[in-house]
Design an enzyme around this catalytic site. Structure first.
Site, PDB file in Angstrom:
ATOM      1  N   SER A   1       1.050 -22.071   8.268  1.00 58.56           N
ATOM      2  CA  SER A   1       2.017 -23.154   8.431  1.00 58.56           C
ATOM      3  C   SER A   1       2.514 -23.331   9.850  1.00 58.56           C
ATOM      4  O   SER A   1       2.874 -24.435  10.239  1.00 58.56           O
ATOM      5  CB  SER A   1       3.193 -22.943   7.480  1.00 58.56           C
TER       6      SER A   1
ATOM      7  N   LYS B   1       3.884 -31.464   0.646  1.00 57.97           N
ATOM      8  CA  LYS B   1       3.225 -31.724   1.921  1.00 57.97           C
ATOM      9  C   LYS B   1       2.273 -32.909   1.768  1.00 57.97           C
ATOM     10  O   LYS B   1       2.728 -34.030   1.703  1.00 57.97           O
ATOM     11  CB  LYS B   1       2.604 -30.439   2.432  1.00 57.97           C
TER      12      LYS B   1
ATOM     13  N   ASN C   1       5.445 -33.015   7.164  1.00 59.40           N
ATOM     14  CA  ASN C   1       4.269 -32.439   6.506  1.00 59.40           C
ATOM     15  C   ASN C   1       3.597 -33.483   5.613  1.00 59.40           C
ATOM     16  O   ASN C   1       2.813 -33.139   4.737  1.00 59.40           O
ATOM     17  CB  ASN C   1       4.672 -31.234   5.655  1.00 59.40           C
TER      18      ASN C   1
ATOM     19  N   GLU D   1      -2.525 -17.242   3.422  1.00 55.43           N
ATOM     20  CA  GLU D   1      -2.428 -18.701   3.313  1.00 55.43           C
ATOM     21  C   GLU D   1      -3.801 -19.293   3.597  1.00 55.43           C
ATOM     22  O   GLU D   1      -4.619 -18.666   4.264  1.00 55.43           O
ATOM     23  CB  GLU D   1      -1.413 -19.241   4.338  1.00 55.43           C
TER      24      GLU D   1
ATOM     25  N   HIS E   1      -0.717 -26.020   2.947  1.00 56.44           N
ATOM     26  CA  HIS E   1      -1.111 -26.958   4.006  1.00 56.44           C
ATOM     27  C   HIS E   1      -2.582 -27.363   3.940  1.00 56.44           C
ATOM     28  O   HIS E   1      -3.047 -28.119   4.781  1.00 56.44           O
ATOM     29  CB  HIS E   1      -0.805 -26.353   5.379  1.00 56.44           C
TER      30      HIS E   1
HETATM   31  C1  LIG Z   1       6.218 -25.158   2.690  1.00 53.31           C
HETATM   32  C2  LIG Z   1       5.625 -23.890   2.235  1.00 53.31           C
HETATM   33  C3  LIG Z   1       6.061 -23.245   1.082  1.00 53.31           C
HETATM   34  C4  LIG Z   1       7.269 -23.710   0.319  1.00 53.31           C
HETATM   35  O1  LIG Z   1       6.937 -24.797  -0.452  1.00 53.31           O
HETATM   36  P1  LIG Z   1       8.129 -25.736  -0.956  1.00 53.31           P
HETATM   37  O2  LIG Z   1       7.517 -26.520  -2.024  1.00 53.31           O
HETATM   38  O3  LIG Z   1       8.538 -26.528   0.236  1.00 53.31           O
HETATM   39  O4  LIG Z   1       9.214 -24.834  -1.423  1.00 53.31           O
HETATM   40  C5  LIG Z   1       5.397 -22.127   0.651  1.00 53.31           C
HETATM   41  N1  LIG Z   1       4.360 -21.633   1.349  1.00 53.31           N
HETATM   42  C6  LIG Z   1       3.919 -22.210   2.480  1.00 53.31           C
HETATM   43  C7  LIG Z   1       2.772 -21.618   3.197  1.00 53.31           C
HETATM   44  C8  LIG Z   1       4.552 -23.345   2.966  1.00 53.31           C
HETATM   45  O5  LIG Z   1       4.151 -23.890   4.093  1.00 53.31           O
END
Ligand SMILES: *Cc1c(COP(=O)(O)O)cnc(C)c1O
Length: 383
Positions: free
Chosen positions: A179, A236, A47, A175, A207
């Site tokens: 993801s 990410k 990511n 979102e 993302h």
């Molecule tokens: C990766 C992700 C998370 C978690 O974030 P981390 O910092 O890795 O714990 C939360 N929400 C979404 C949509 C993600 O893709």
């Protein structure tokens, strides 16, 4: 049944359903490459969308931060763990994204758990997109509120749920960029509908932040929507780790009183906040990186047209190659590995049954030759 029997049975069930998960130990890796068991792979499962995880400026900021502040915060922010770098990062993020306040969390997962747990009460409802990340849906399930899920990216489906019975408050959850699918939520429409019912919108832009919108401000900025609650993560595009909630003054004060993940947990190390500040500088000045990423995405999608699998409707760094069957997805991932490309197969329960896929992720760090290598490997795997 004993503990041992329960555990053994669950493992057997996982194995027979083709859902068994394994970690892969890698000795080394960055946005382009991964070394596993002494073998180098071209890497399409990270990511690290802008290639910042190995950026010398950010590494230097972390090292200098550690030399100055030590490696750990030494306590919760409510005790003595809140230092200048965290405070400055919080106000920089708030300015950058146009909010009163931001609050740092140790991860996106923790931020989602904390915010939903602290906000929701009995008789409230959470209306979440069906494909929301596990951290959101899990938090919603654990909360005393009722969870209802609307059809993916379909405001009409949300409208139907909103029209239903309501006694407490409503939180709409989505979102920015999904993801596992890489597609974008229609944020303006979701926000408009939620406002009509006095609801609040929470957008998790894990993302989107860093990779889209002016200066990398993310999906909401790009779509000119200001949700009441915005979650951004630093694991990410930022290439580091951690997360922040953006909100108004009162909400920040409320969470400082009631969010247990903030109160009963060691604060983000100040040195890490130094690294995230340096990453934020890179992102604000990162138009060149974002252009490179966009060019890579276009190139891949164009060249992938001749493949026998379809790609999801995504113009983001996340390009799902739809396979369907779990075993077939695993097999394809294995064939690509034999060709020197690392692409993880994503299976249920992470995605709905029958939609197993390879989640291909592109980075600004990829060269055209890396993408060609992947395309050749996909063609070879199909022969
Ligand atoms: C990766 C992700 C998370 C978690 O974030 P981390 O910092 O890795 O714990 C939360 N929400 C979404 C949509 C993600 O893709």
């Amino acid at each position: 049944m004993s503990w041992s029997q329960r555990i053994a049975q669950a493992l057997i069930a996982r194995r027979t359903s083709g859902q068994y998960r394994q970690r892969h130990l890698s000795e080394q890796g960055d946005a382009r490459s991964l070394r596993v068991a002494g073998q180098d792979f071209t890497h399409f499962s990270g990511n690290d969308y802008l290639g910042l995880s190995h950026d010398a400026r950010i590494i230097d900021a972390w090292q200098q931060g550690a030399a100055h502040y030590g490696v750990g915060a030494g306590g919760s922010a409510h005790v003595t763990g809140y230092r200048t770098p965290q405070a400055e990062l919080e106000s920089e993020l708030a300015d950058w994204l146009g909010y009163d306040r931001s609050l740092l969390f140790i991860s996106g997962f923790a931020a989602n758990q904390a915010v939903i747990a602290a906000m929701m009460a009995k008789n409230d409802r959470i209306l979440a997109d069906k494909l929301c990340h596990a951290s959101l849906l899990e938090a919603a399930t654990l909360s005393p509120a009722t969870l209802r899920r609307f059809a993916h990216n379909q405001p009409a489906s949300l409208a139907t749920l909103l029209a239903g019975n309501k006694s407490g408050e409503t939180l709409v959850v989505t979102e920015g960029i999904f993801s596992m699918d890489g597609d974008r939520a229609p944020l303006a429409e979701l926000h408009r509908l939620s406002q009509l019912q006095g609801g609040w919108l929470l957008v998790d832009d894990a993302h989107g932040v860093g990779v889209c919108g002016e200066q990398g401000r993310g999906s909401c900025w790009q779509q000119r929507v200001k949700p009441e609650l915005l979650i951004v993560t630093f694991g990410k595009a930022f290439g580091v780790s951690g997360a922040a909630l953006l909100c108004n003054d009162d909400t920040a004060e409320y969470l400082l009183q009631f969010a247990r993940h903030l109160i009963y947990s060691t604060a983000m190390p100040p040195a890490q906040a130094c690294a995230i500040r340096a990453a934020l500088d890179c992102i604000r000045q990162g138009d060149g990186l974002r252009e490179q990423l966009t060019a890579n995405i276009h190139y891949f999608r164009q060249q992938a047209e001749t493949l026998p699998w379809s790609l999801g409707a995504s113009d983001s760094a996340i390009q799902p190659l739809m396979v369907g069957d779990e075993q077939a997805a695993l097999m394809l991932s294995q064939r690509l590995r034999e060709q020197g490309c690392w692409v993880t197969a994503i299976r249920p329960p992470t995605v709905p049954p029958g939609t197993s896929r390879l989640r291909i992720t592109l980075s600004a760090a990829h060269r055209i030759s890396d993408i060609d290598r992947l395309l050749e490997a996909l063609h070879a795997a199909n022969r």
